[in-house]
Design a protein around this motif. Structure first.
Motif, PDB file in Angstrom:
ATOM      1  N   ARG A 200       0.761  -1.186  -0.247  1.00  0.00           N
ATOM      2  CA  ARG A 200       0.035  -0.059  -0.019  1.00  0.00           C
ATOM      3  C   ARG A 200       0.818   1.314  -0.121  1.00  0.00           C
ATOM      4  O   ARG A 200       0.541   2.363  -0.488  1.00  0.00           O
ATOM      5  CB  ARG A 200      -0.792  -0.111   1.234  1.00  0.00           C
ATOM      6  CG  ARG A 200      -1.985  -1.021   1.271  1.00  0.00           C
ATOM      7  CD  ARG A 200      -3.196  -0.803   2.168  1.00  0.00           C
ATOM      8  NE  ARG A 200      -2.585  -0.884   3.552  1.00  0.00           N
ATOM      9  CZ  ARG A 200      -2.556  -1.991   4.175  1.00  0.00           C
ATOM     10  NH1 ARG A 200      -2.954  -3.093   3.516  1.00  0.00           N
ATOM     11  NH2 ARG A 200      -2.128  -2.149   5.442  1.00  0.00           N
ATOM     12  N   ARG A 201       1.845   1.327   0.797  1.00  0.00           N
ATOM     13  CA  ARG A 201       2.863   2.366   0.641  1.00  0.00           C
ATOM     14  C   ARG A 201       3.346   2.460  -0.461  1.00  0.00           C
ATOM     15  O   ARG A 201       3.457   3.859  -1.122  1.00  0.00           O
ATOM     16  CB  ARG A 201       4.066   2.119   1.704  1.00  0.00           C
ATOM     17  CG  ARG A 201       5.193   3.224   1.944  1.00  0.00           C
ATOM     18  CD  ARG A 201       6.139   3.018   2.877  1.00  0.00           C
ATOM     19  NE  ARG A 201       6.838   1.706   2.365  1.00  0.00           N
ATOM     20  CZ  ARG A 201       7.866   2.010   1.557  1.00  0.00           C
ATOM     21  NH1 ARG A 201       8.018   2.976   0.749  1.00  0.00           N
ATOM     22  NH2 ARG A 201       8.366   0.713   1.294  1.00  0.00           N
ATOM     23  N   LYS A 202       3.911   1.858  -1.213  1.00  0.00           N
ATOM     24  CA  LYS A 202       4.358   1.863  -2.489  1.00  0.00           C
ATOM     25  C   LYS A 202       3.487   2.508  -3.759  1.00  0.00           C
ATOM     26  O   LYS A 202       3.842   3.190  -4.455  1.00  0.00           O
ATOM     27  CB  LYS A 202       5.122   0.671  -3.106  1.00  0.00           C
ATOM     28  CG  LYS A 202       6.491   0.153  -2.236  1.00  0.00           C
ATOM     29  CD  LYS A 202       6.950  -1.212  -2.793  1.00  0.00           C
ATOM     30  CE  LYS A 202       8.276  -1.726  -2.160  1.00  0.00           C
ATOM     31  NZ  LYS A 202       8.962  -2.748  -2.427  1.00  0.00           N
ATOM     32  N   ARG A 203       2.419   1.738  -3.330  1.00  0.00           N
ATOM     33  CA  ARG A 203       1.206   2.329  -4.342  1.00  0.00           C
ATOM     34  C   ARG A 203       0.937   3.888  -4.170  1.00  0.00           C
ATOM     35  O   ARG A 203       0.748   4.618  -4.987  1.00  0.00           O
ATOM     36  CB  ARG A 203       0.025   1.675  -4.017  1.00  0.00           C
ATOM     37  CG  ARG A 203      -0.014   0.231  -4.822  1.00  0.00           C
ATOM     38  CD  ARG A 203      -1.270  -0.603  -4.520  1.00  0.00           C
ATOM     39  NE  ARG A 203      -1.076  -1.877  -5.061  1.00  0.00           N
ATOM     40  CZ  ARG A 203      -1.935  -3.021  -4.810  1.00  0.00           C
ATOM     41  NH1 ARG A 203      -2.921  -2.922  -4.109  1.00  0.00           N
ATOM     42  NH2 ARG A 203      -2.019  -4.032  -5.490  1.00  0.00           N
ATOM     43  N   ARG A 204       1.010   4.281  -2.799  1.00  0.00           N
ATOM     44  CA  ARG A 204       0.849   5.763  -2.494  1.00  0.00           C
ATOM     45  C   ARG A 204       1.692   6.550  -2.970  1.00  0.00           C
ATOM     46  O   ARG A 204       1.566   7.621  -3.604  1.00  0.00           O
ATOM     47  CB  ARG A 204       0.667   6.020  -0.995  1.00  0.00           C
ATOM     48  CG  ARG A 204      -0.614   5.253  -0.522  1.00  0.00           C
ATOM     49  CD  ARG A 204      -0.916   5.956   0.910  1.00  0.00           C
ATOM     50  NE  ARG A 204       0.164   5.637   1.852  1.00  0.00           N
ATOM     51  CZ  ARG A 204       0.241   4.354   2.573  1.00  0.00           C
ATOM     52  NH1 ARG A 204      -0.772   3.520   2.460  1.00  0.00           N
ATOM     53  NH2 ARG A 204       1.376   4.192   3.403  1.00  0.00           N
ATOM     54  N   GLU A 205       3.204   5.972  -2.903  1.00  0.00           N
ATOM     55  CA  GLU A 205       4.324   6.733  -3.387  1.00  0.00           C
ATOM     56  C   GLU A 205       4.079   6.960  -4.821  1.00  0.00           C
ATOM     57  O   GLU A 205       4.654   8.049  -5.300  1.00  0.00           O
ATOM     58  CB  GLU A 205       5.641   6.039  -2.733  1.00  0.00           C
ATOM     59  CG  GLU A 205       5.827   6.398  -1.282  1.00  0.00           C
ATOM     60  CD  GLU A 205       6.982   5.609  -0.889  1.00  0.00           C
ATOM     61  OE1 GLU A 205       7.693   4.800  -1.642  1.00  0.00           O
ATOM     62  OE2 GLU A 205       7.426   5.518   0.336  1.00  0.00           O
ATOM     63  N   LYS A 206       3.869   5.781  -5.403  1.00  0.00           N
ATOM     64  CA  LYS A 206       3.799   5.785  -7.102  1.00  0.00           C
ATOM     65  C   LYS A 206       2.697   6.683  -7.366  1.00  0.00           C
ATOM     66  O   LYS A 206       2.856   7.576  -8.556  1.00  0.00           O
ATOM     67  CB  LYS A 206       3.545   4.427  -7.549  1.00  0.00           C
ATOM     68  CG  LYS A 206       3.566   4.150  -8.963  1.00  0.00           C
ATOM     69  CD  LYS A 206       3.205   2.741  -9.334  1.00  0.00           C
ATOM     70  CE  LYS A 206       3.472   2.771 -10.968  1.00  0.00           C
ATOM     71  NZ  LYS A 206       2.471   3.518 -11.672  1.00  0.00           N
ATOM     72  N   GLY A 207       1.264   6.624  -6.660  1.00  0.00           N
ATOM     73  CA  GLY A 207       0.418   7.796  -7.049  1.00  0.00           C
ATOM     74  C   GLY A 207       1.013   9.247  -7.055  1.00  0.00           C
ATOM     75  O   GLY A 207       0.817  10.131  -7.746  1.00  0.00           O
ATOM     76  N   ARG A 208       1.741   9.528  -5.850  1.00  0.00           N
ATOM     77  CA  ARG A 208       2.282  10.822  -5.743  1.00  0.00           C
ATOM     78  C   ARG A 208       3.187  11.404  -7.012  1.00  0.00           C
ATOM     79  O   ARG A 208       3.194  12.375  -7.283  1.00  0.00           O
ATOM     80  CB  ARG A 208       3.013  11.086  -4.358  1.00  0.00           C
ATOM     81  CG  ARG A 208       2.084  11.256  -3.210  1.00  0.00           C
ATOM     82  CD  ARG A 208       2.835  11.687  -1.965  1.00  0.00           C
ATOM     83  NE  ARG A 208       3.858  10.817  -1.527  1.00  0.00           N
ATOM     84  CZ  ARG A 208       3.583   9.954  -0.529  1.00  0.00           C
ATOM     85  NH1 ARG A 208       2.469   9.608  -0.159  1.00  0.00           N
ATOM     86  NH2 ARG A 208       4.599   9.075  -0.250  1.00  0.00           N
ATOM     87  N   GLY A 209       4.065  10.321  -7.430  1.00  0.00           N
ATOM     88  CA  GLY A 209       4.865  10.608  -8.178  1.00  0.00           C
ATOM     89  C   GLY A 209       4.184  10.727  -9.634  1.00  0.00           C
ATOM     90  O   GLY A 209       4.862  11.675 -10.201  1.00  0.00           O
ATOM     91  N   ASP A 210       3.213  10.027  -9.917  1.00  0.00           N
ATOM     92  CA  ASP A 210       2.382  10.465 -11.092  1.00  0.00           C
ATOM     93  C   ASP A 210       1.824  11.743 -11.244  1.00  0.00           C
ATOM     94  O   ASP A 210       1.736  12.437 -12.247  1.00  0.00           O
ATOM     95  CB  ASP A 210       1.264   9.126 -11.179  1.00  0.00           C
ATOM     96  CG  ASP A 210       1.744   7.813 -11.658  1.00  0.00           C
ATOM     97  OD1 ASP A 210       3.038   7.733 -11.987  1.00  0.00           O
ATOM     98  OD2 ASP A 210       1.227   6.812 -11.261  1.00  0.00           O
ATOM     99  N   ASP A 211       1.466  12.032  -9.984  1.00  0.00           N
ATOM    100  CA  ASP A 211       0.745  13.429  -9.986  1.00  0.00           C
ATOM    101  C   ASP A 211       1.654  14.666 -10.130  1.00  0.00           C
ATOM    102  O   ASP A 211       1.488  15.570 -10.891  1.00  0.00           O
ATOM    103  CB  ASP A 211       0.113  13.824  -8.558  1.00  0.00           C
ATOM    104  CG  ASP A 211      -1.053  12.822  -8.128  1.00  0.00           C
ATOM    105  OD1 ASP A 211      -1.560  12.157  -9.359  1.00  0.00           O
ATOM    106  OD2 ASP A 211      -1.304  12.394  -6.829  1.00  0.00           O
TER     107      ASP A 211
END
Length: 212
Positions: A200-211
């Motif tokens: 879940r943490r990695k997904r959140r970090e990936k989402g912030r990177g995409d933004d």
């Protein structure tokens, strides 16, 4: 008196004999000697773990006593791995009699008793904490390696010789469980690795990177 020497020079060409075999020799990198080496290493690891083991709680299994007893049993495991079928004498008797069902059942009871005193485990354990805990984890991973090499040796044997060596592998399998729960008990606290939380943490970090 005859001079006793530690070295014999008989293995200087990279081969060794099993007990009772006077003709054929095996390379020192054969599965049987890999297993014997691992069992020998495990015995040393158990000695270190026993040195650092905490005192047993009232009514709980004595981890130090089990480790010291198992060091002696591992000498019998070496006999079971290296003595060929049909040999006679004390060493051969140790090879046949070391790991019966009662021995494994005793170890299982100690595993159950140690585990019952611990909180339920829902995540992977990270090997950290006091030295007693680390020494037990260190012994555990060597125990797993030893078990793998013993099973490799089993695969080389015919049906008549397998049962003796299989009993060593089963004992090592249960011993690794004992070392795991003993390490948990020796830890000041369980340090766990939550795989689902990390995903879940990695997904959140990936989402912030995409933004971004």
């Amino acid at each position: 008196p005859r001079e006793s020497r530690v070295y014999t020079r008989s293995g200087d060409r990279g081969s060794a004999r099993l007990v009772g075999e006077h003709e054929a020799v095996l390379p020192k990198f054969s599965a049987v000697f890999e297993a014997v080496g691992d069992v020998d290493e495990l015995g040393v690891k158990l000695g270190v773990a026993a040195f650092h083991a905490p005192a047993a709680a009232p009514g709980a299994p004595d981890v130090k006593a089990r480790l010291l007893r198992t060091q002696a049993l591992l000498l019998d495991a070496g006999a079971a791995l290296t003595v060929l079928e049909g040999q006679k004498g004390t060493y051969a008797s140790a090879a046949r009699d070391a790991f019966d069902d009662d021995e494994i059942a005793d170890l299982e009871r100690e595993v159950d008793a140690l585990d019952a005193a611990l909180p339920p485990l829902r995540n992977f354990v990270v090997a950290t904490g006091p030295l007693a805990c680390l020494a037990l984890h260190d012994a555990r991973v060597v125990c797993r390696r030893a078990e793998r090499h013993v099973w490799k040796r089993v695969a080389e044997l015919d049906a008549g010789e397998r049962s003796r060596v299989e009993s060593v592998a089963r004992f090592l399998n249960r011993l690794s469980d004992f070392l795991f729960v003993a390490a948990r008990g020796a830890a000041a606290q369980d340090v766990v690795y939550d795989v689902s939380a990390n995903v879940r943490r990695k997904r959140r970090e990936k989402g912030r990177g995409d933004d971004e």
